[in-house]
Enzyme design. Structure first.
Site, PDB file in Angstrom:
ATOM      1  N   CYS A 290       0.820  -1.220   0.000  1.00 14.09           N
ATOM      2  CA  CYS A 290       0.000   0.000   0.000  1.00 14.09           C
ATOM      3  C   CYS A 290       0.850   1.265   0.000  1.00 14.09           C
ATOM      4  O   CYS A 290       0.404   2.321  -0.442  1.00 14.09           O
ATOM      5  CB  CYS A 290      -0.936   0.022   1.205  1.00 14.09           C
ATOM      6  SG  CYS A 290      -2.161  -1.280   1.150  1.00 14.09           S
TER       7      CYS A 290
ATOM      8  N   HIS B 294      -3.769   7.346   3.826  1.00 16.08           N
ATOM      9  CA  HIS B 294      -4.062   6.052   3.205  1.00 16.08           C
ATOM     10  C   HIS B 294      -5.524   5.709   3.500  1.00 16.08           C
ATOM     11  O   HIS B 294      -5.988   5.829   4.631  1.00 16.08           O
ATOM     12  CB  HIS B 294      -3.134   4.982   3.790  1.00 16.08           C
ATOM     13  CG  HIS B 294      -3.373   3.614   3.231  1.00 16.08           C
ATOM     14  ND1 HIS B 294      -3.720   3.399   1.923  1.00 16.08           N
ATOM     15  CD2 HIS B 294      -3.308   2.384   3.808  1.00 16.08           C
ATOM     16  CE1 HIS B 294      -3.853   2.099   1.716  1.00 16.08           C
ATOM     17  NE2 HIS B 294      -3.618   1.459   2.847  1.00 16.08           N
TER      18      HIS B 294
ATOM     19  N   ASN C  18     -10.035  -0.068   0.290  1.00 12.63           N
ATOM     20  CA  ASN C  18      -8.576   0.049   0.303  1.00 12.63           C
ATOM     21  C   ASN C  18      -8.033  -0.435  -1.042  1.00 12.63           C
ATOM     22  O   ASN C  18      -8.093  -1.625  -1.337  1.00 12.63           O
ATOM     23  CB  ASN C  18      -8.024  -0.792   1.462  1.00 12.63           C
ATOM     24  CG  ASN C  18      -6.502  -0.729   1.552  1.00 12.63           C
ATOM     25  OD1 ASN C  18      -5.844  -0.245   0.634  1.00 12.63           O
ATOM     26  ND2 ASN C  18      -5.968  -1.237   2.641  1.00 12.63           N
TER      27      ASN C  18
HETATM   28  N1  COA Z   1     -18.566  -9.137   8.960  1.00 18.69           N
HETATM   29  C1  COA Z   1     -19.074  -9.462  10.164  1.00 18.69           C
HETATM   30  N2  COA Z   1     -18.294  -9.821  11.207  1.00 18.69           N
HETATM   31  C2  COA Z   1     -16.954  -9.849  10.994  1.00 18.69           C
HETATM   32  C3  COA Z   1     -16.372  -9.530   9.757  1.00 18.69           C
HETATM   33  C4  COA Z   1     -17.242  -9.167   8.716  1.00 18.69           C
HETATM   34  N3  COA Z   1     -16.793  -8.828   7.499  1.00 18.69           N
HETATM   35  N4  COA Z   1     -15.034  -9.649   9.873  1.00 18.69           N
HETATM   36  C5  COA Z   1     -14.785 -10.027  11.123  1.00 18.69           C
HETATM   37  N5  COA Z   1     -15.923 -10.158  11.820  1.00 18.69           N
HETATM   38  C6  COA Z   1     -16.119 -10.521  13.211  1.00 18.69           C
HETATM   39  C7  COA Z   1     -14.924 -11.243  13.787  1.00 18.69           C
HETATM   40  O1  COA Z   1     -14.976 -12.621  13.474  1.00 18.69           O
HETATM   41  C8  COA Z   1     -15.069 -10.963  15.267  1.00 18.69           C
HETATM   42  O2  COA Z   1     -16.029 -11.837  15.786  1.00 18.69           O
HETATM   43  P1  COA Z   1     -15.841 -12.447  17.281  1.00 18.69           P
HETATM   44  O3  COA Z   1     -15.850 -11.243  18.190  1.00 18.69           O
HETATM   45  O4  COA Z   1     -17.019 -13.335  17.407  1.00 18.69           O
HETATM   46  O5  COA Z   1     -14.514 -13.139  17.245  1.00 18.69           O
HETATM   47  C9  COA Z   1     -15.671  -9.555  15.304  1.00 18.69           C
HETATM   48  O6  COA Z   1     -16.217  -9.325  13.995  1.00 18.69           O
HETATM   49  C10 COA Z   1     -14.654  -8.469  15.620  1.00 18.69           C
HETATM   50  O7  COA Z   1     -13.518  -8.686  14.812  1.00 18.69           O
HETATM   51  P2  COA Z   1     -12.228  -7.771  14.927  1.00 18.69           P
HETATM   52  O8  COA Z   1     -11.200  -8.266  13.965  1.00 18.69           O
HETATM   53  O9  COA Z   1     -11.845  -7.600  16.363  1.00 18.69           O
HETATM   54  O10 COA Z   1     -12.846  -6.384  14.424  1.00 18.69           O
HETATM   55  P3  COA Z   1     -12.153  -4.972  14.335  1.00 18.69           P
HETATM   56  O11 COA Z   1     -12.950  -3.986  15.070  1.00 18.69           O
HETATM   57  O12 COA Z   1     -10.677  -5.038  14.637  1.00 18.69           O
HETATM   58  O13 COA Z   1     -12.312  -4.638  12.793  1.00 18.69           O
HETATM   59  C11 COA Z   1     -10.942  -4.649  10.809  1.00 18.69           C
HETATM   60  C12 COA Z   1     -11.702  -5.479  11.842  1.00 18.69           C
HETATM   61  C13 COA Z   1     -10.244  -5.589   9.834  1.00 18.69           C
HETATM   62  C14 COA Z   1     -11.939  -3.791  10.062  1.00 18.69           C
HETATM   63  C15 COA Z   1      -9.920  -3.733  11.544  1.00 18.69           C
HETATM   64  O14 COA Z   1      -9.189  -4.499  12.461  1.00 18.69           O
HETATM   65  C16 COA Z   1      -8.967  -3.083  10.598  1.00 18.69           C
HETATM   66  O15 COA Z   1      -9.342  -2.235   9.805  1.00 18.69           O
HETATM   67  N6  COA Z   1      -7.674  -3.425  10.685  1.00 18.69           N
HETATM   68  C17 COA Z   1      -6.681  -2.847   9.804  1.00 18.69           C
HETATM   69  C18 COA Z   1      -6.792  -3.474   8.441  1.00 18.69           C
HETATM   70  C19 COA Z   1      -6.041  -2.737   7.400  1.00 18.69           C
HETATM   71  O16 COA Z   1      -5.964  -1.541   7.417  1.00 18.69           O
HETATM   72  N7  COA Z   1      -5.480  -3.484   6.429  1.00 18.69           N
HETATM   73  C20 COA Z   1      -4.798  -2.956   5.310  1.00 18.69           C
HETATM   74  C21 COA Z   1      -3.488  -2.406   5.672  1.00 18.69           C
HETATM   75  S1  COA Z   1      -2.740  -1.632   4.309  1.00 18.69           S
END
Ligand code: COA
Length: 314
Positions: free
Chosen positions: A112, A241, A271
């Site tokens: 990215c 970003h 993204n």
């Molecule tokens: N829809 C519904 N539920 C989902 C899901 C989706 N698409 N993806 C994950 N979940 C669930 C998980 O399984 C978890 O369930 P559980 O509590 O029963 O285990 C719950 O939602 C919370 O998951 P978590 O990963 O803790 O959520 P979060 O608040 O951290 O959000 C992201 C997840 C990926 C959106 C966030 O962590 C994020 O943006 N991270 C950075 C990613 C990024 O920027 N990547 C690119 C870098 S260049």
């Protein structure tokens, strides 16, 4: 001493739009979950197009907006981690699409963060007086390496390309670029092939990455302003970003910058990896928000981990 000035920008997005409601039919997710956790409501996904096709379209628009003959381009740098071909590089394919010959063209991959790396390389050539016009492109089609059954990643990404033309000038211009990498977190976000005959597949530990991203970007923005002797008040625009609206809001809050001075496209693009920054920048320019001579900071993080910033006068 020359400065690199942006004289034209362009973008290209696939026609096909994939909404959160479309995703509800593909994996166990909901529009409400995606909106609350990421701010993304839709993204564009390729059908037949490649990263090179998108890059070429964005490049053509940037050159038209720069109002120069494509033959004046001295160098083409394309940031991508999803090249159409392993070889030749995407830059050569863009050069061919532009109908020009002879200028060097190459790709670089910093996931990215690729566009900031490309911008930094371009700026070195221009500031040393080696080249006058450089085409810098960020393009990715992550949809080709996303696991469409993995709800934790497939809702986040989109495809697209953004391009800018830089010209050597005596007035700023890019004031500085700052690049970083640290492979301690190389396994937090990666893509490798699972079998010899399959494409690489993205794997990510989202929650972990979220925390690193917020901390890294907050520090990066403050450090970048400090290095150039600016205060947060001096900044006209932050172009962050476009990975997650919550990460963008955290960075803006740390900079004490109101959200209406932050370019946001994540809602409609998701993204788009190396295309994220140039797409957002082009959006800011095209919409008339970013104006001539305003102070703009670009900042990004990505797999590697890699991260970086650029401070410039538009
Ligand atoms: N829809 C519904 N539920 C989902 C899901 C989706 N698409 N993806 C994950 N979940 C669930 C998980 O399984 C978890 O369930 P559980 O509590 O029963 O285990 C719950 O939602 C919370 O998951 P978590 O990963 O803790 O959520 P979060 O608040 O951290 O959000 C992201 C997840 C990926 C959106 C966030 O962590 C994020 O943006 N991270 C950075 C990613 C990024 O920027 N990547 C690119 C870098 S260049």
């Amino acid at each position: 001493m020359y400065y690199s000035r942006i004289i034209g920008s362009g973008s290209s997005l696939p026609e096909r739009r994939l909404t959160n409601f479309d995703l509800e039919k593909m994996v166990d997710t909901s529009d409400a979950w995606i909106m609350e956790r990421t701010g993304i409501s839709s993204r564009h996904i390729v059908t037949d197009e490649s990263s090179a096709d998108l890059a070429s379209e964005a490049a053509k628009e940037a050159i038209v907006n720069a109002d120069i003959d494509p033959k004046l381009i001295d160098l083409i740098i394309v940031a991508t981690c999803t090249p159409e071909r392993l070889l030749p590089n995407t830059g050569c394919l863009v050069q061919n699409a532009l109908g020009i010959r002879g200028c060097p063209a190459f790709d670089l991959n910093a996931a990215c963060s690729g566009f900031i790396y490309a911008l930094s390389v371009a700026d070195q050539y221009i500031s040393r007086g080696l080249y006058k016009h450089i085409l810098t492109v960020g393009t990715d089609t992550l949809s080709k390496i996303v696991n469409w059954e993995d709800r934790t990643t497939c809702v986040l990404f989109g495809d697209g390309a953004g391009a800018i033309v830089l010209r050597a000038d005596h007035t700023p211009g890019i004031l500085g670029t700052h690049l970083y990498s640290d492979a301690a977190n190389r396994d937090v976000l990666y893509a490798t092939k699972t079998h010899a005959d399959t494409s690489p597949i993205i794997k990510m530990r989202g929650r972990e990455l979220f925390k690193v991203a917020v901390n890294t970007l907050e520090k990066l923005a403050i450090d970048t302003l400090d290095k150039h002797g600016f205060k947060h008040d001096d900044l006209d625009w932050l172009v962050p970003h476009q990975a997650n609206l919550r990460i963008i809001k955290a960075a803006a809050k740390r900079l004490k910058l109101p959200l209406d001075r932050v370019i946001q496209t994540v809602q409609k693009h998701g993204n788009t990896s190396a295309a994220s920054l140039p797409l957002a920048l082009h959006d800011g320019i095209q919409s008339g928000k970013v104006k001539q001579n305003e102070l703009v900071m670009l900042e990004v993080f990505g797999a590697g981990l890699t991260w970086g910033s650029a401070l410039l006068r538009y």
